[in-house]
Motif scaffolding. Sequence first.
Motif, PDB file in Angstrom:
ATOM      1  N   GLY A 275       6.354   3.010   9.674  1.00  0.00           N
ATOM      2  CA  GLY A 275       6.475   4.341   9.065  1.00  0.00           C
ATOM      3  C   GLY A 275       6.645   4.297   7.564  1.00  0.00           C
ATOM      4  N   LEU A 276       7.599   3.488   7.083  1.00  0.00           N
ATOM      5  CA  LEU A 276       7.835   3.406   5.635  1.00  0.00           C
ATOM      6  C   LEU A 276       6.745   2.614   4.936  1.00  0.00           C
ATOM      7  N   SER A 277       6.121   1.677   5.650  1.00  0.00           N
ATOM      8  CA  SER A 277       4.979   0.965   5.069  1.00  0.00           C
ATOM      9  C   SER A 277       3.825   1.930   4.819  1.00  0.00           C
ATOM     10  N   LEU A 278       3.613   2.853   5.744  1.00  0.00           N
ATOM     11  CA  LEU A 278       2.582   3.871   5.549  1.00  0.00           C
ATOM     12  C   LEU A 278       2.944   4.788   4.382  1.00  0.00           C
ATOM     13  N   VAL A 279       4.227   5.112   4.238  1.00  0.00           N
ATOM     14  CA  VAL A 279       4.692   5.904   3.094  1.00  0.00           C
ATOM     15  C   VAL A 279       4.339   5.191   1.784  1.00  0.00           C
ATOM     16  N   TRP A 280       4.621   3.889   1.739  1.00  0.00           N
ATOM     17  CA  TRP A 280       4.320   3.097   0.531  1.00  0.00           C
ATOM     18  C   TRP A 280       2.831   3.155   0.197  1.00  0.00           C
ATOM     19  N   GLU A 281       1.975   2.975   1.201  1.00  0.00           N
ATOM     20  CA  GLU A 281       0.531   2.985   0.975  1.00  0.00           C
ATOM     21  C   GLU A 281       0.054   4.353   0.498  1.00  0.00           C
ATOM     22  N   ILE A 282       0.595   5.422   1.063  1.00  0.00           N
ATOM     23  CA  ILE A 282       0.189   6.784   0.663  1.00  0.00           C
ATOM     24  C   ILE A 282       0.602   7.057  -0.778  1.00  0.00           C
ATOM     25  N   VAL A 283       1.826   6.687  -1.114  1.00  0.00           N
ATOM     26  CA  VAL A 283       2.306   6.899  -2.489  1.00  0.00           C
ATOM     27  C   VAL A 283       1.456   6.107  -3.475  1.00  0.00           C
ATOM     28  N   LYS A 284       1.142   4.863  -3.139  1.00  0.00           N
ATOM     29  CA  LYS A 284       0.323   4.032  -4.025  1.00  0.00           C
ATOM     30  C   LYS A 284      -1.080   4.609  -4.177  1.00  0.00           C
ATOM     31  N   LEU A 285      -1.645   5.145  -3.084  1.00  0.00           N
ATOM     32  CA  LEU A 285      -2.968   5.747  -3.143  1.00  0.00           C
ATOM     33  C   LEU A 285      -2.998   6.932  -4.102  1.00  0.00           C
ATOM     34  N   HIS A 286      -1.881   7.675  -4.182  1.00  0.00           N
ATOM     35  CA  HIS A 286      -1.799   8.834  -5.077  1.00  0.00           C
ATOM     36  C   HIS A 286      -1.323   8.463  -6.477  1.00  0.00           C
ATOM     37  N   GLY A 287      -1.120   7.157  -6.746  1.00  0.00           N
ATOM     38  CA  GLY A 287      -0.706   6.737  -8.082  1.00  0.00           C
ATOM     39  C   GLY A 287       0.745   6.980  -8.384  1.00  0.00           C
ATOM     40  N   GLY A 288       1.596   7.049  -7.352  1.00  0.00           N
ATOM     41  CA  GLY A 288       3.017   7.311  -7.561  1.00  0.00           C
ATOM     42  C   GLY A 288       3.878   6.106  -7.263  1.00  0.00           C
ATOM     43  N   THR A 289       5.169   6.344  -7.152  1.00  0.00           N
ATOM     44  CA  THR A 289       6.139   5.286  -6.849  1.00  0.00           C
ATOM     45  C   THR A 289       7.135   5.802  -5.823  1.00  0.00           C
TER      46      THR A 289
END
Length: 376
Positions: free
Chosen positions: A342-356
């Motif tokens: 779940g949190l790994s997917l959160v990390w990937e989504i945030v990175k895809l949007h250029g965030g942190t």
Amino acid sequence: MKKLSLQWRITLMTALLICSTCMAMNWLIGCSGRHYMDSIGANLSTAIDPSEGAVEYFDPSREGLDPNLTIVIYGAQNSFTATNWYITAAVTLLGGILAYFVSGRALRPLRTFVAQVEKVQPDNLADMKITEEVLPEFRQFSDSFNQMLERLDEGFTAQRQFTGNAAHELRTPLALMQAQVELFSAEHPDVLPETADFLRLLREQTERMTQMTRTLLEMCGLQAVPCTDHIELGPMIDEIFADLAPLAEKNNITLEREGDGVMTGSDTLIYRLLFNLTENAIKYNRPGGAVRLFVTPEPEKLLIRVSDTGPGIPERFQRSIFQPFFRVDKSRSREYGGVGLGLSLVWEIVKLHGGTVCVENSSEAGTTVAVSLPLR
């Protein structure tokens, strides 16, 4: 010396070289200057008293010599020596300053390379290659760097393909197993307690594997999702709260939202991001606790904080929780039915949007996860 930057090392070594050269030149010029001043003094003393004959060096004890001439000659020698040392200090200082700025300009390609390396991410390896003409000293370095990026890109591509293919192949047999278990349970309601427990365990594990397969497929397909949707976070968070209301009521958790914001991205992925963070905050909370979502618009980004009143995350695990399949407490995670993605997917989504995303703070009073997303 080891803690100094390369620019300062070059500056200090250059200044030391200039200082050593100037001191050697100072000593040689000083010896030469004193020799010629002695010669001038000797010639002057001979001109004053020709009867003594020619002498090679100036002799201040010579009879009939004007004392003022001795003072002038010795004063000139001392002034000449002092001036040499002043010039040495000034040239060393000026040389060190020039060496600092010249070395900084010479090291500019290295700084550019460092800035480019800092931008390297698993999803942009092909765009990070050094294509412009570089200095001869950096040519082999840039070639090796480009080859390394190619190998990494091939490795990550193969990893994504393998994960996607494996998840795709597992999806069908898992669905078939799940259907067969449900069918068997429906056709045999009066089974022995041991068989009922076995069927329940089989259903739970099959569902867990199905959920893991679904999440892996979502992670493999992130790059193909367009991020051009106009997203209003307030209504989206309210929808997430409604979807998670049964889970929150079961654990007696209060859900609260404060603030609102608008951004551009993938509506589906941002929903999944906030859903996963909120679901985690509910699951790993204390009974009777609260989960609060704060949305703070800033000039160029949105800051989203998800806070809970749970037992907190140890500091040594706060960066690791975003890794795939990582669990702080494996026994409790199994109890809640998570798969560790779940949190790994959160990390990937945030990175895809250029965030942190990071754990902003965590203690026995609760944990706050902060997500920073650019507006566009």
